[in-house]
Design a protein around this motif. Structure first.
Motif, PDB file in Angstrom:
ATOM      1  N   TRP A 165      39.604  29.808  43.926  1.00 46.62           N
ATOM      2  CA  TRP A 165      39.939  30.696  42.809  1.00 46.62           C
ATOM      3  C   TRP A 165      39.455  32.118  43.074  1.00 46.62           C
ATOM      4  N   ILE A 166      40.355  33.094  42.990  1.00 42.68           N
ATOM      5  CA  ILE A 166      39.918  34.482  43.191  1.00 42.68           C
ATOM      6  C   ILE A 166      40.417  35.414  42.088  1.00 42.68           C
ATOM      7  N   GLY A 167      40.943  34.855  41.006  1.00 42.09           N
ATOM      8  CA  GLY A 167      41.414  35.704  39.908  1.00 42.09           C
ATOM      9  C   GLY A 167      42.695  36.425  40.238  1.00 42.09           C
ATOM     10  N   ILE A 168      42.829  37.656  39.719  1.00 44.97           N
ATOM     11  CA  ILE A 168      44.123  38.340  39.825  1.00 44.97           C
ATOM     12  C   ILE A 168      44.282  39.144  41.120  1.00 44.97           C
ATOM     13  N   GLU A 169      43.435  38.896  42.087  1.00 42.23           N
ATOM     14  CA  GLU A 169      43.476  39.669  43.326  1.00 42.23           C
ATOM     15  C   GLU A 169      44.862  39.651  43.988  1.00 42.23           C
ATOM     16  N   ASN A 170      45.497  38.459  44.005  1.00 41.35           N
ATOM     17  CA  ASN A 170      46.815  38.348  44.631  1.00 41.35           C
ATOM     18  C   ASN A 170      47.835  39.254  43.955  1.00 41.35           C
ATOM     19  N   TYR A 171      47.798  39.265  42.628  1.00 38.71           N
ATOM     20  CA  TYR A 171      48.746  40.103  41.886  1.00 38.71           C
ATOM     21  C   TYR A 171      48.503  41.564  42.209  1.00 38.71           C
ATOM     22  N   ASP A 172      47.221  41.919  42.292  1.00 35.90           N
ATOM     23  CA  ASP A 172      46.857  43.281  42.638  1.00 35.90           C
ATOM     24  C   ASP A 172      47.437  43.653  44.002  1.00 35.90           C
ATOM     25  N   THR A 173      47.288  42.745  44.957  1.00 37.57           N
ATOM     26  CA  THR A 173      47.819  42.989  46.301  1.00 37.57           C
ATOM     27  C   THR A 173      49.338  43.162  46.256  1.00 37.57           C
ATOM     28  N   VAL A 174      50.001  42.258  45.555  1.00 35.94           N
ATOM     29  CA  VAL A 174      51.470  42.283  45.542  1.00 35.94           C
ATOM     30  C   VAL A 174      51.983  43.570  44.906  1.00 35.94           C
ATOM     31  N   ILE A 175      51.378  43.953  43.770  1.00 37.50           N
ATOM     32  CA  ILE A 175      51.865  45.131  43.057  1.00 37.50           C
ATOM     33  C   ILE A 175      51.662  46.408  43.871  1.00 37.50           C
ATOM     34  N   HIS A 176      50.637  46.416  44.719  1.00 39.46           N
ATOM     35  CA  HIS A 176      50.416  47.591  45.565  1.00 39.46           C
ATOM     36  C   HIS A 176      50.986  47.439  46.967  1.00 39.46           C
ATOM     37  N   ASP A 177      51.762  46.375  47.155  1.00 39.93           N
ATOM     38  CA  ASP A 177      52.279  46.097  48.491  1.00 39.93           C
ATOM     39  C   ASP A 177      53.640  46.754  48.672  1.00 39.93           C
ATOM     40  N   ILE A 178      53.641  47.926  49.311  1.00 31.34           N
ATOM     41  CA  ILE A 178      54.897  48.647  49.506  1.00 31.34           C
ATOM     42  C   ILE A 178      55.754  47.931  50.533  1.00 31.34           C
ATOM     43  N   GLN A 179      55.150  47.645  51.681  1.00 34.59           N
ATOM     44  CA  GLN A 179      55.927  47.209  52.831  1.00 34.59           C
ATOM     45  C   GLN A 179      56.545  45.821  52.656  1.00 34.59           C
ATOM     46  N   LEU A 180      55.780  44.898  52.064  1.00 32.84           N
ATOM     47  CA  LEU A 180      56.270  43.523  52.027  1.00 32.84           C
ATOM     48  C   LEU A 180      56.680  43.048  50.641  1.00 32.84           C
ATOM     49  N   PHE A 181      56.569  43.911  49.633  1.00 32.72           N
ATOM     50  CA  PHE A 181      57.140  43.517  48.346  1.00 32.72           C
ATOM     51  C   PHE A 181      58.141  44.538  47.808  1.00 32.72           C
ATOM     52  N   TRP A 182      57.726  45.779  47.628  1.00 29.72           N
ATOM     53  CA  TRP A 182      58.627  46.753  47.007  1.00 29.72           C
ATOM     54  C   TRP A 182      59.781  47.140  47.907  1.00 29.72           C
ATOM     55  N   GLU A 183      59.512  47.287  49.212  1.00 30.57           N
ATOM     56  CA  GLU A 183      60.619  47.603  50.122  1.00 30.57           C
ATOM     57  C   GLU A 183      61.642  46.471  50.186  1.00 30.57           C
ATOM     58  N   PRO A 184      61.166  45.219  50.351  1.00 31.53           N
ATOM     59  CA  PRO A 184      62.144  44.121  50.283  1.00 31.53           C
ATOM     60  C   PRO A 184      62.891  44.084  48.954  1.00 31.53           C
ATOM     61  N   LEU A 185      62.195  44.390  47.873  1.00 27.05           N
ATOM     62  CA  LEU A 185      62.875  44.388  46.566  1.00 27.05           C
ATOM     63  C   LEU A 185      63.962  45.461  46.542  1.00 27.05           C
ATOM     64  N   LEU A 186      63.607  46.630  47.076  1.00 30.67           N
ATOM     65  CA  LEU A 186      64.572  47.729  47.138  1.00 30.67           C
ATOM     66  C   LEU A 186      65.766  47.327  48.008  1.00 30.67           C
ATOM     67  N   ASN A 187      65.466  46.689  49.167  1.00 26.35           N
ATOM     68  CA  ASN A 187      66.549  46.220  50.037  1.00 26.35           C
ATOM     69  C   ASN A 187      67.465  45.267  49.291  1.00 26.35           C
TER      70      ASN A 187
END
Lengths: 296, 334
Positions: free
Chosen positions: B78-100
């Motif tokens: 258990w590490i809390g919301i750390e994963n969400y924090d990573t994903v929301i600030h992840d340009i290269q592997l989340f937002w760019e793919p979303l944009l694509n």
């Protein structure tokens, strides 16, 4: 809405509108040309596929033609030396057929029960079903994999087949179908005659629901036959691969990858069953697309 | 059974009224027993549903708060919301793919709906009376029932820059020069690849949209047209004042379902584009990125992060679903 209906509809259209002007011939020719070109665009990749499946790899690389070659047998030998497409087809069938049967039967009985019986929790089950219809598959993907691991079912067909007992969309559709089509008085009559409830379902409700079930079954079969992501994460042994999975690994054998003729032949064989099926029952397949959405 | 016989008369009547039963069957014990058959009928569904649908979704949710690599003997931590924090600030592997994903979907929906719309106008027009609607419909729908994996393979072979039949066809038609180096690299160049994939997607789905729109047009009552025609409305008026407004909700429905499906795009780009290709980052979709974290090579594996990604994507899809629902309802209320 089938072909006949539409034709009839178009024929009946003489009535209200007063367009007695003669049709512009060139305009009509233009329209027919355009829609025919579009049809050709839909077919050309498949035509090229079939022609190239009969040509030698080196020949294909050198140029394009619409004349079939005579290397079908050679390509066939090259292909079957490395992969077993028919095994994969059988595997796909082993998965898709039980899936279709299970989802048809259990969705029918569940949809019927939700529509006909009033019991505590009925509405809740229906509400959860509707919610899960809208939940995209990727949300359960990782948890599903963990579950399958916990159950020790990795690399078996069970996790691909069993979940189809609970097909939300089909249950939803069949519940609505029963509500709109099934006369409850029939059930009452059977009850007065002393029929058991399960008997009434099998003998009275199922035949009435048959067209709706068939519509959903076609969709379920095609969906499961074409499924890629789930088999991809769950199956690891090549002998167990379903057709789409094996297709995606086609170029891993360098011999096959080097011979385009063999690749085209592989693709052609892989699309053949579903294409044939489509030719014979396109009417029902097309009917099943609009079944759930426009009317619902 | 004693329990059933003790039921108060009002309760029985209430039930009777609810179910619209004919008076013959008013016998509380029988009634209750019958309605309880429902439990037996839905039982298999409920059990399988709980195990294979509800549990995995909850498990994914739990994993999204955990650090977990998913190997043998590894336990989620258990590490809390750390994963969400990573994903929301992840340009290269989340937002760019979303944009694509949105980019590919956007071009695809314009082509797909535009084409379907034009076809619907042509095929439903009373004046043209196109012959062979059934045949065209079958042909237009054909690409949609073929497995995306087979199509991906077919197109990646056909569209090869040097050896693919598509470029060679263009060459023999005189559209391309003699030097293969200058031929368009449909699935290799950064600018063309996403367009190729969008066009293939549109090619796969326009038949489906066409059938939906056509069903919508056929569902419009003839009375409207007759009434308007009697009032002297011309063909253009009929189209813009009757067909178009009544078709709008269906177009909206097709568009939004397509977006929800489109945001989960996976098969086609995953199989068609080699991971080593320079165009790969321009067509990497969210699910491809998620798949890599969840099921990819062990070195990059991060199940918790993939789970968080799934939920963030779900939240985005949810917004669109709610939007669709609201728009549809407004339509009905008007």
């Amino acid at each position: 809405m089938n072909k006949k209906d539409i034709k009839q509809e178009l024929k009946n259209n003489k009535t209200p509108l007063t367009f007695t002007k003669s049709l512009n011939f060139f305009w009509m020719a233009l329209i027919y040309t355009a829609i025919t070109i579009l049809a050709v665009v839909c077919l050309i990749p498949f035509v090229l596929m079939m022609i190239n499946a009969t040509r030698d790899g080196h020949e294909i690389v050198r140029g394009f033609t619409l004349i079939p070659g005579d290397d079908l047998v050679a390509n066939w030998k090259m292909l079957t030396k490395h992969i077993n497409l028919f095994r994969a087809m059988l595997n796909s069938l082993i998965v898709a057929l039980p899936c279709t049967l299970l989802s048809s039967y259990f969705s029918a009985i569940t949809g019927y029960a939700l529509a006909v019986y009033k019991f505590i929790g009925n509405k809740l089950i229906f509400a959860i079903t509707v919610v899960f219809m809208m939940i995209p598959g990727q949300l359960s993907l990782l948890g599903f994999y963990e579950l399958v691991k916990e159950l020790g079912m990795i690399d078996t067909y069970w996790p691909l087949i069993l979940p189809s007992i609970a097909s939300c969309g089909t249950v939803f559709f069949l519940r609505q179908y029963v509500l709109s089509l099934f006369p409850k008085t029939l059930l009452e009559a059977a009850r007065i005659d002393g029929a058991r409830e399960i008997y009434s379902f099998h003998r009275i409700a199922l035949p009435i629901m048959a067209p709706g079930i068939a519509t959903m079954a076609i969709g379920a079969f095609i969906g499961n036959w074409n499924a890629y992501l789930m088999p991809l994460i769950l199956l690891t042994t090549q002998e167990k691969f379903t057709l789409p999975l094996l297709m995606s690994r086609l170029n891993e054998s360098t011999d096959v990858a080097a011979n385009q003729g063999a690749i085209y032949l592989g693709v052609a064989i892989s699309v053949f069953p579903i294409m044939t099926c489509f030719c014979f029952c396109s009417k029902y397949i097309i009917g099943s697309i609009t079944a759930g959405s426009v009317k619902g | 059974m004693t329990n059933a016989q003790n039921i108060q008369p009002e309760t029985v009547e209430q039930t009777v009224e609810d179910t619209n039963y004919v008076p013959v069957v008013i016998k509380s014990s029988n009634l209750r027993k019958r309605e309880r058959t429902g439990y037996a009928f839905v039982l298999p569904y409920v059990i399988v549903f709980c195990i294979f649908s509800i549990y995995p979704v909850c498990k994914t949710f739990y994993l999204s708060f955990c650090k977990y690599k998913g190997g043998i003997g590894k336990v989620p931590e258990w590490i809390g919301i750390e994963n969400y924090d990573t994903v929301i600030h992840d340009i290269q592997l989340f937002w760019e793919p979303l944009l694509n994903t949105v980019k590919i979907w956007g071009l695809n929906i314009v082509l797909q709906l535009g084409l379907a719309f034009l076809l619907t106008i042509v095929f439903s027009d009373v004046k043209y009376k196109i012959k062979g609607v059934g045949v065209y419909r079958v042909i237009y729908y054909l690409p949609n029932i073929i497995a995306a994996t087979s199509l991906a393979f077919l197109f990646s072979t056909l569209l090869d820059q040097r050896y693919g039949s598509f470029n060679q066809m263009l060459h023999s038609l005189g559209a391309l020069g003699s030097n293969p180096e200058t031929w368009p690299n449909w699935l290799g160049s950064k600018d063309l690849t996403w367009i190729s994939i969008a066009v293939i997607q549109a090619w796969m789905w326009f038949g489906n949209s066409f059938i939906m729109l056509m069903a919508g047009v056929m569902g419009i009552s003839r009375d409207y047209y007759e009434a308007a025609a009697i009032d002297g409305a011309g063909r253009w008026k009929l189209f813009t004042k009757i067909t178009l407004p009544l078709l709008k909700p269906i177009m909206l429905y097709v568009g939004v379902t397509s977006l929800i499906g489109g945001l989960q795009m996976f098969d086609l780009p995953q199989i068609m584009i080699n991971k080593a290709a320079s165009s790969y980052p321009t067509i990497r979709t969210v699910i491809m990125s998620l798949y890599n974290f969840g099921f990819g090579p062990y070195s990059v594996k991060n199940v918790g992060r993939a789970a968080a990604m799934a939920y963030v994507l779900f939240a985005i899809i949810l917004v669109f679903s709610v939007l669709q629902f609201v728009l549809m309802r407004n339509k009905e209320e008007e």
